[in-house]
Design a protein around this motif. Structure first.
Motif, PDB file in Angstrom:
ATOM      1  N   LEU A   1     -32.748  -7.497   8.736  1.00  0.00           N
ATOM      2  CA  LEU A   1     -32.986  -6.224   8.062  1.00  0.00           C
ATOM      3  C   LEU A   1     -32.160  -6.131   6.784  1.00  0.00           C
ATOM      4  CD1 LEU A   1     -33.196  -3.704  11.025  1.00  0.00           C
ATOM      5  CD2 LEU A   1     -35.052  -4.490   9.562  1.00  0.00           C
ATOM      6  N   ASP A   2     -32.826  -5.715   5.720  1.00  0.00           N
ATOM      7  CA  ASP A   2     -32.236  -5.557   4.386  1.00  0.00           C
ATOM      8  C   ASP A   2     -31.986  -6.881   3.671  1.00  0.00           C
ATOM      9  OD1 ASP A   2     -32.289  -2.787   4.459  1.00  0.00           O
ATOM     10  OD2 ASP A   2     -30.351  -2.682   5.439  1.00  0.00           O
ATOM     11  N   GLU A   3     -32.332  -7.999   4.298  1.00  0.00           N
ATOM     12  CA  GLU A   3     -32.279  -9.264   3.576  1.00  0.00           C
ATOM     13  C   GLU A   3     -33.413  -9.276   2.550  1.00  0.00           C
ATOM     14  OE1 GLU A   3     -30.306 -11.955   3.931  1.00  0.00           O
ATOM     15  OE2 GLU A   3     -29.080 -11.291   5.608  1.00  0.00           O
ATOM     16  N   GLU A   4     -33.169  -9.866   1.381  1.00  0.00           N
ATOM     17  CA  GLU A   4     -34.191  -9.891   0.340  1.00  0.00           C
ATOM     18  C   GLU A   4     -34.256 -11.278  -0.291  1.00  0.00           C
ATOM     19  OE1 GLU A   4     -35.641  -7.298  -3.554  1.00  0.00           O
ATOM     20  OE2 GLU A   4     -33.752  -6.843  -2.558  1.00  0.00           O
ATOM     21  N   TYR A   5     -35.501 -11.719  -0.545  1.00  0.00           N
ATOM     22  CA  TYR A   5     -35.722 -13.048  -1.087  1.00  0.00           C
ATOM     23  C   TYR A   5     -36.697 -12.983  -2.254  1.00  0.00           C
ATOM     24  CZ  TYR A   5     -33.643 -14.422   3.338  1.00  0.00           C
ATOM     25  OH  TYR A   5     -32.790 -14.552   4.401  1.00  0.00           O
TER      26      TYR A   5
END
Length: 198
Positions: A109-113
């Protein structure tokens, strides 16, 4: 768009090194390392002609890893808005879309790529790419990106299958970790504990 469940056990994911080596032959864990550009992901949809495209809105691959990230790949079936009247319920009246999903694991959750990728159906000569555009994948916001209409169900059934299997090739042209979920540091926890005690 909410993430689909994998309800089709006949979908397989194969990782192929671009030098031609099938990495699953060495008892690999169906993942590829951070050198993602050297890897080709092949998603195989077996028994494709048995899919009930009228009632099953999508079919989804198992989770696979590439570049240290967990993904799913989905085929979406939808009725062609321009198709009506007689024959609208036939394969010609349904379109096939393709989407790449960031797996909705709680620890991501809240990881962004930042991602650029190409999805192709070699049997049909179809190649879709995000091109120069870089798309951001972030859980809770935009965890999927793809194309709503790639081809029709009839075209796939008539020309896209090998032994009733549809193969989709995925290449990651760019994959970068933008931001990581915030977790409190030891110092932060100590300060918070002091505030609670006072």
């Amino acid at each position: 768009m909410s993430q689909p469940l994998n309800n089709n056990e006949t979908v397989k994911v194969v990782h192929v090194n671009k030098q031609g080596k099938n990495e699953n032959d060495d008892n690999n864990d169906d993942d590829c390392d951070d050198d993602y550009e050297k890897h080709l992901i092949v998603v195989q949809f077996h028994h494709f002609s048995e899919i009930n495209y009228k009632s099953d809105k999508y079919t989804c691959s198992p989770v696979f890893e590439c570049g240290g990230v967990r993904w799913k790949f989905m085929l979406k079936f939808s009725k062609n808005d321009a198709q009506s009247g007689e024959g609208s319920d036939s394969p010609q009246g349904y379109r096939v879309g393709m989407y790449l999903y960031l797996d909705e694991a709680s620890w991501l959750l809240d990881e962004e790529y930042s991602v650029k990728y190409t999805a192709s159906i070699p049997k049909l000569g179809i190649t879709n790419t995000t091109g120069e555009k870089t798309d951001s994948y972030r859980l809770g916001k935009n965890s999927a990106w793809g194309w709503d209409k790639v081809t029709t169900m009839k075209h796939v059934l008539d020309h896209g299958l090998d032994d009733d299997t549809l193969s989709v090739h995925i290449n990651f042209d760019h994959l970068q970790h933008i931001s990581k979920r915030w977790t409190p540091s030891l110092g932060f926890n100590k300060e918070r504990l002091k505030m609670i005690r006072t």
